[in-house]
Design a protein around this motif. Structure first.
Motif, mmCIF file in Angstrom:
data_model
loop_
_atom_site.group_PDB
_atom_site.id
_atom_site.type_symbol
_atom_site.label_atom_id
_atom_site.label_comp_id
_atom_site.label_asym_id
_atom_site.label_seq_id
_atom_site.Cartn_x
_atom_site.Cartn_y
_atom_site.Cartn_z
ATOM 1 N N ARG A 64 35.914 58.843 20.689
ATOM 2 C CA ARG A 64 34.583 58.999 20.033
ATOM 3 C C ARG A 64 33.827 57.709 20.092
ATOM 4 N NH1 ARG A 64 36.635 58.072 13.878
ATOM 5 N NH2 ARG A 64 38.694 57.354 14.248
ATOM 6 N N GLU A 65 33.720 57.048 20.900
ATOM 7 C CA GLU A 65 33.121 55.893 20.994
ATOM 8 C C GLU A 65 31.950 55.705 21.552
ATOM 9 O OE1 GLU A 65 36.207 56.712 23.769
ATOM 10 O OE2 GLU A 65 36.468 55.970 21.597
ATOM 11 N N GLU A 66 31.292 54.663 21.490
ATOM 12 C CA GLU A 66 29.805 54.690 22.350
ATOM 13 C C GLU A 66 30.414 53.676 23.380
ATOM 14 O OE1 GLU A 66 27.760 55.927 23.086
ATOM 15 O OE2 GLU A 66 25.834 54.868 23.079
ATOM 16 N N GLY A 138 30.972 49.859 36.664
ATOM 17 C CA GLY A 138 31.576 49.368 35.600
ATOM 18 C C GLY A 138 31.410 49.970 34.099
ATOM 19 N N HIS A 139 32.120 49.387 33.258
ATOM 20 C CA HIS A 139 32.155 50.051 32.149
ATOM 21 C C HIS A 139 32.682 49.033 30.694
ATOM 22 C CE1 HIS A 139 33.662 53.246 29.022
ATOM 23 N NE2 HIS A 139 33.081 53.897 29.496
ATOM 24 N N VAL A 140 31.690 49.214 29.834
ATOM 25 C CA VAL A 140 32.312 48.571 28.626
ATOM 26 C C VAL A 140 32.440 49.660 27.577
ATOM 27 C CG1 VAL A 140 31.208 46.394 28.597
ATOM 28 C CG2 VAL A 140 29.604 48.234 27.765
ATOM 29 N N ARG A 141 33.645 49.635 26.708
ATOM 30 C CA ARG A 141 34.099 50.816 26.102
ATOM 31 C C ARG A 141 34.156 50.212 24.350
ATOM 32 N NH1 ARG A 141 39.506 53.005 24.442
ATOM 33 N NH2 ARG A 141 38.908 55.345 24.174
ATOM 34 N N TYR A 142 33.732 51.208 23.740
ATOM 35 C CA TYR A 142 33.528 50.848 22.302
ATOM 36 C C TYR A 142 34.750 51.844 21.352
ATOM 37 C CZ TYR A 142 31.042 51.334 17.758
ATOM 38 O OH TYR A 142 30.286 51.510 16.554
ATOM 39 N N ARG A 152 45.053 51.676 28.874
ATOM 40 C CA ARG A 152 45.126 52.782 29.758
ATOM 41 C C ARG A 152 43.834 53.465 29.603
ATOM 42 N NH1 ARG A 152 50.124 56.595 28.674
ATOM 43 N NH2 ARG A 152 51.091 54.579 27.739
ATOM 44 N N ASN A 153 43.226 53.520 28.458
ATOM 45 C CA ASN A 153 42.148 54.188 28.124
ATOM 46 C C ASN A 153 40.617 53.249 28.544
ATOM 47 O OD1 ASN A 153 43.155 56.452 27.086
ATOM 48 N ND2 ASN A 153 43.118 55.877 24.855
ATOM 49 N N VAL A 154 40.964 52.188 29.096
ATOM 50 C CA VAL A 154 39.719 51.370 29.658
ATOM 51 C C VAL A 154 39.299 51.689 31.161
ATOM 52 C CG1 VAL A 154 39.071 48.961 30.048
ATOM 53 C CG2 VAL A 154 40.338 49.369 28.036
ATOM 54 N N GLN A 155 38.086 51.886 31.029
ATOM 55 C CA GLN A 155 37.617 52.478 32.085
ATOM 56 C C GLN A 155 36.865 51.350 32.910
ATOM 57 O OE1 GLN A 155 34.661 55.944 31.601
ATOM 58 N NE2 GLN A 155 35.779 56.306 29.689
ATOM 59 N N PRO A 156 36.427 51.600 34.274
ATOM 60 C CA PRO A 156 36.528 53.119 34.814
ATOM 61 C C PRO A 156 37.971 53.452 35.173
ATOM 62 C CG PRO A 156 35.048 51.206 36.272
ATOM 63 C CD PRO A 156 35.814 50.676 34.937
ATOM 64 N N ALA A 169 33.232 56.345 35.344
ATOM 65 C CA ALA A 169 32.930 55.671 34.179
ATOM 66 C C ALA A 169 32.055 56.825 33.434
ATOM 67 C CB ALA A 169 31.940 54.407 34.409
ATOM 68 N N HIS A 170 32.139 56.475 32.160
ATOM 69 C CA HIS A 170 31.624 57.919 31.168
ATOM 70 C C HIS A 170 30.989 57.107 30.050
ATOM 71 C CE1 HIS A 170 32.905 61.131 28.472
ATOM 72 N NE2 HIS A 170 31.642 61.303 28.702
ATOM 73 N N ASN A 171 29.843 57.607 29.482
ATOM 74 C CA ASN A 171 29.524 57.160 28.334
ATOM 75 C C ASN A 171 29.256 58.647 27.639
ATOM 76 O OD1 ASN A 171 26.132 56.066 27.014
ATOM 77 N ND2 ASN A 171 28.131 56.353 25.831
ATOM 78 N N TYR A 457 29.098 63.238 19.752
ATOM 79 C CA TYR A 457 28.574 63.007 21.291
ATOM 80 C C TYR A 457 28.342 61.601 21.683
ATOM 81 C CZ TYR A 457 26.459 67.510 19.433
ATOM 82 O OH TYR A 457 26.481 68.587 18.832
ATOM 83 N N GLY A 458 29.573 60.823 21.090
ATOM 84 C CA GLY A 458 30.083 59.411 21.774
ATOM 85 C C GLY A 458 29.524 58.384 21.030
ATOM 86 N N ILE A 459 28.997 58.268 19.941
ATOM 87 C CA ILE A 459 28.585 57.351 18.915
ATOM 88 C C ILE A 459 29.658 57.538 17.753
ATOM 89 C CG2 ILE A 459 27.342 56.560 17.140
ATOM 90 C CD1 ILE A 459 24.942 56.347 18.933
#
Ligand SMILES: O=P(O)(O)OC[C@H]1O[C@H](OP(=O)(O)OP(=O)(O)O)[C@H](O)[C@@H]1O
Ligand SMILES: NC(=O)CC[C@H](N)C(=O)O
Ligand code: SF4
Ligand SMILES: [Mg+2]
Length: 533
Positions: A64-66, A138-142, A152-156, A169-171, A457-459
């Protein structure tokens, strides 16, 4: 919206509130409100929820992150550009980051880690050196309040299947994730993360469609919710946006012809890529790195556009253009509208809550004619307090982050403008800081409506029980925060700023008008009977 006003109270409400904040997750709130069937409840009781697979101590690990995504194709420095682009998107996710790059031989390599982009890649330059190639994503995860950081949840995510390697990589956040995962697991799929994103790779791998573009369309048409996606294969980079267009995704080009995708235009600016356009809601853009041809396809579901208004309010950087609007211009407009709707006639000075309240305060000052002053100094070595994992740490983070300028505040009646009020942590601390610094009166003005619904929806808006405006009325919030008056921008006024475009924006966290609701997962028959045995 009318302001709540009363004499100041010495409030200890925040502390009581923090202690009383429910520990249940936003996800649980969603499922319970959706009334799952009895069988589904029994099924969930019989085995751990898919999110618990990491086995962290809190057991509170939810998708449930941005996030932010960035991709480059057709540049010999693709990996370094990706690193720089991710730095620029750092505000969208501070918990983990990664880069996947496709080398000349077509092999995709991946490096990822927990922490900030600079810590993961800057501290050890050999990590970037291990990622040669002309294409990279690339991806930054929130991560969320209470959620444990999980490598293990860190993307890509990178996986191999019968057609080669595929990185994603998913937002965003998928609202039918449980249903899809249950079904895939019943068919024998093995998952290695607790993220919703992994189902996308499985759906692509199990699709019977050909070629890759058709498989991606096939998979995405089965997703519900928010997704701005980048995919990397040996020879292609693909960008996809969900049909509602919840999350931003833009496309640009460098002078050497390299094509760039990013969550926000500020990342394009950094690497001298000219903004070309948004990836349209429901669009799949394919760039073939062999001839740099660009083609596009549409997902079959057509939905009314519902872009996230909170990106304009808080999330995006003010120097970005998001959903076709300059973010700073939107924020100034909210401030101007707020001053029209809820002026503070007895005030001497307007001060912003840095950083995100800056432009709204400027707008408030322009319309009210009140002097604009920097009455709070932001200490720039701390991150965004909204993102910190626990209430106690968030409390300290606000104090560390903001310091009053006594000369601006002492003896004055101040209007403090912030972009949003979520849990109330920031406002409570600020009122106390300003009173301690000698403010005569403190009037809080919030340049968005009260947050009353969790984002699906991701925030990472918290669970509904943690949202202060959900727990009490305006006067209750004012008393808890301890200010002399409090006003929010009304939802109608927010709509009026967008005019004819208003219906194209999601405002569910202010209205609870959710464009798409979570699917209640059906129980998997075999597992239910195993439980009954
Ligand atoms: O009511 P609360 O739960 O405290 O949340 C609201 C606050 O959180 C955000 O600031 P944050 O510190 O995350 O980031 P910023 O520096 O970009 O403003 C937002 O701008 C508000 O100031
Ligand atoms: N929600 C995001 O934007 C990040 C992607 C995905 N939902 C995850 O769990 O990592
Ligand atoms: S619910 Fe709020 S935060 Fe979530 S997409 Fe809609 S407007 Fe954005
Ligand atoms: Mg803030």
């Amino acid at each position: 919206m009318a302001a709540a006003a009363a004499t100041p109270t010495a409030s200890s409400g925040l502390i009581r509130y923090a202690a009383a904040a429910p520990a249940h997750s936003h996800h649980q709130a969603r499922c319970s409100s959706a009334r799952p069937s009895l069988l589904a409840l029994r099924h969930r009781a019989a085995r751990p929820a898919p999110f618990d697979y990491d086995g962290d101590e809190t057991g509170d690990d939810h998708p449930r992150e941005e996030c932010g995504v960035f991709g480059v194709v057709g540049d010999p420095d693709a990996t370094s550009l990706c690193y720089l682009g991710l730095q620029k998107l750092q505000h969208r996710g501070e918990e983990g980051t990664g880069i996947a790059a496709a080398g000349e031989d077509g092999t995709i390599k991946l490096e990822r880690g927990l922490g900030l982009v600079g810590d993961v890649f800057g501290a050890d330059p050999t990590r970037l050196a291990r990622l040669p190639g002309h294409a990279a994503i690339g991806h930054v995860r929130y991560s969320t309040a209470g959620a444990a950081a999980s490598l293990r949840n860190v993307q890509p995510f990178l996986a191999g299947y019968r057609f080669g390697q595929l990185a994603v990589a998913h937002n965003g956040n998928l609202v039918n994730y449980h249903a899809l995962r249950n079904k895939l697991e019943a068919q024998g799929s093995i998952f290695s993360t607790s993220s919703d994103t992994e189902v996308i790779q499985h759906l692509i791998a199990t699709s019977l469609s050909r070629p890759l573009l058709a498989r991606i369309c096939d998979a995405c048409e089965r997703l519900a919710g928010a997704y701005s996606l980048l995919f990397l294969t040996a020879d292609k980079l693909l960008a996809v946006r969900d049909p509602f267009g919840f999350r931003p995704l833009v496309m640009g080009r460098r002078r050497n012809g390299a094509v760039v995708f990013a969550s926000e235009t500020c990342a394009l600016d950094l690497i001298d890529a000219a903004y070309e356009r948004e990836v349209e809601p429901g669009e799949v853009v394919v760039v073939d790195r062999r001839d740099m041809s660009v083609s596009s396809a549409c997902l079959v579901p057509h939905r009314p556009r519902k872009s996230c208004v909170f990106e304009h309010i808080y999330f995006a950087l003010p120097n970005s253009v998001v959903f076709g609007h300059a973010v700073h211009e939107r924020r100034s407009a909210y401030g101007r509208a707020l001053a029209e709707e809820s002026p503070a006639p007895t005030a001497d000075v307007v001060i912003p809550v840095p950083d995100s309240g800056f432009y709204a305060a400027l707008g408030f000052s322009q319309t009210s004619g009140l002097e604009f002053q920097q009455g709070l100094i932001r200490w720039h070595y701390s991150g965004r307090s909204f993102i910190q994992p626990s209430q106690a740490i968030r409390d300290l983070a606000v104090k560390l982050k903001l310091a009053p300028v006594h000369g601006v505040i002492r003896g004055k009646s101040v209007v403090v403008v912030d972009d949003s009020l979520v849990r109330g942590t920031t406002s409570s601390k600020i009122v106390r800081l300003l009173r301690d610094a000698g403010a005569r009166e403190v009037h809080m003005r919030i340049a968005s409506p009260p947050v009353i619904g969790s984002c699906l929806y991701g925030i990472d808006t918290p669970s509904e029980g943690e949202l202060i405006s959900n727990r009490m009325d305006l006067e209750g919030v004012r008393r808890t925060i301890g200010c002399d008056s409090l006003a929010f921008l009304s939802l109608d006024k927010l709509h009026s700023i967008y005019g004819d475009e208003a219906p194209e924006f999601c405002d569910a966290c202010f209205s609870r008008n959710y464009p798409v609701l979570p699917t209640v997962p059906e129980p998997v028959p075999e597992l239910v009977s195993a439980f009954e045995d």
